[in-house]
Design an enzyme around this catalytic site. Structure first.
Site, PDB file in Angstrom:
ATOM      1  N   GLU A  38     -26.828 -83.734 -28.415  1.00 33.31           N
ATOM      2  CA  GLU A  38     -28.233 -83.478 -28.725  1.00 33.31           C
ATOM      3  C   GLU A  38     -29.137 -83.880 -27.562  1.00 33.31           C
ATOM      4  O   GLU A  38     -30.091 -83.176 -27.227  1.00 33.31           O
ATOM      5  CB  GLU A  38     -28.639 -84.216 -30.004  1.00 33.31           C
ATOM      6  CG  GLU A  38     -28.005 -83.673 -31.266  1.00 33.31           C
ATOM      7  CD  GLU A  38     -28.337 -82.208 -31.499  1.00 33.31           C
ATOM      8  OE1 GLU A  38     -29.532 -81.857 -31.468  1.00 33.31           O
ATOM      9  OE2 GLU A  38     -27.395 -81.405 -31.692  1.00 33.31           O
TER      10      GLU A  38
ATOM     11  N   HIS B 259     -30.368 -83.173 -37.881  1.00 35.42           N
ATOM     12  CA  HIS B 259     -29.537 -82.396 -36.965  1.00 35.42           C
ATOM     13  C   HIS B 259     -30.071 -82.550 -35.549  1.00 35.42           C
ATOM     14  O   HIS B 259     -29.315 -82.844 -34.628  1.00 35.42           O
ATOM     15  CB  HIS B 259     -29.496 -80.923 -37.365  1.00 35.42           C
ATOM     16  CG  HIS B 259     -28.493 -80.137 -36.561  1.00 35.42           C
ATOM     17  ND1 HIS B 259     -28.115 -78.856 -36.893  1.00 35.42           N
ATOM     18  CD2 HIS B 259     -27.803 -80.442 -35.425  1.00 35.42           C
ATOM     19  CE1 HIS B 259     -27.220 -78.422 -36.001  1.00 35.42           C
ATOM     20  NE2 HIS B 259     -27.023 -79.356 -35.101  1.00 35.42           N
TER      21      HIS B 259
ATOM     22  N   HIS C 264     -30.696 -80.740 -25.593  1.00 39.30           N
ATOM     23  CA  HIS C 264     -32.089 -80.592 -26.024  1.00 39.30           C
ATOM     24  C   HIS C 264     -33.012 -81.670 -25.451  1.00 39.30           C
ATOM     25  O   HIS C 264     -34.091 -81.374 -24.962  1.00 39.30           O
ATOM     26  CB  HIS C 264     -32.160 -80.624 -27.551  1.00 39.30           C
ATOM     27  CG  HIS C 264     -31.343 -79.569 -28.218  1.00 39.30           C
ATOM     28  ND1 HIS C 264     -31.677 -78.240 -28.190  1.00 39.30           N
ATOM     29  CD2 HIS C 264     -30.179 -79.657 -28.937  1.00 39.30           C
ATOM     30  CE1 HIS C 264     -30.777 -77.535 -28.866  1.00 39.30           C
ATOM     31  NE2 HIS C 264     -29.857 -78.366 -29.317  1.00 39.30           N
TER      32      HIS C 264
END
Length: 233
Positions: A114, A60, A118
């Site tokens: 992502e 993930h 992040h």
């Protein structure tokens, strides 16, 4: 006097550089996701355009976090996702980091999210290529499905004690994981995601400074990944 001013100027510049490039987080969560649990929900799922993923845990993400449980996000809008920087990793990412979101896609939107949410918060330590490569290497380091199967915990639709799952993983990797659950289409609580903690350089597993919030049931379902279209077979 001129020398002292020069030394002061150099010192200030060094402080500025150190501040700008020091990592602004304490550790990472490395999160693996079980595709059977992602798909076996009321909202269902879609396979990527590259085909059905393997019946294995997929990545993930790798998420910077603070020791107090908060986390940074969307840290640098000037450094957007650039797939040309990771062209050598795309084949591995399609296999180990697939998207199951609808509508079907090739994964680029997922990976872009992502990185921008992040990855940009760790760019003082990991540039874009290093961020994705580090995450893939962590996946290769932790064969989560094999760990569970070796402990007799199978993705067969049966329920297992949450404590047995946690213990099996801790015995294999040396540190307790955090387990996230979700609910299947019938409301049964099931194994969804597994969180590991990694040092700020993305190299070594560590004891988690803090776990996310939320709980699972004491006994949770581990569904198979026999999904076809809009129904399980």
């Amino acid at each position: 006097m001129a020398l002292m001013k020069s030394q002061t100027s150099v010192f200030i510049k060094l402080l500025f550089i150190t501040h700008c490039f020091a990592q602004d987080y304490d550790f990472f969560y490395f999160v693996q996701q079980w595709p059977g649990s992602y798909c076996d929900t009321s909202s269902s799922c879609c396979y990527p355009t590259t085909g059905k993923p393997a019946s294995d845990f997929g990545i993930h993400g790798l998420w910077p976090n603070y020791n107090d449980g908060t986390y940074p996000s969307n840290c640098d809008s000037s450094n957007p996702y650039d797939e040309s920087q990771i062209s050598d990793l795309i084949s591995r990412m399609q296999q180990e980091w697939p998207t199951l979101a609808c509508p079907s896609s090739n994964g680029s939107k997922f990976w872009s999210h992502e990185w921008e949410k992040h990855g940009t918060c760790s760019e003082s330590v990991l540039d874009q290529h290093s961020y994705f490569q580090t995450t893939l290497n962590l996946k290769d380091q932790i064969d989560l499905l094999q760990i569970l199967e070796s402990a007799g915990i199978q993705a067969d639709g049966n329920s297992y004690n949450l404590s047995s799952i946690q213990t099996a993983i801790e015995n294999a990797v040396g540190y307790a994981p955090w387990i996230e659950c979700n609910s299947d289409a019938s409301g049964n609580i099931q194994l969804y995601q597994v969180y590991f903690c990694v040092d700020a350089w993305g190299t070594d597993l560590i004891k988690c400074p803090v776990f996310p919030t939320g709980t699972c049931a004491s006994s949770i379902k581990f569904p198979s990944f026999d999904y076809s279209g809009n129904s399980f077979i």
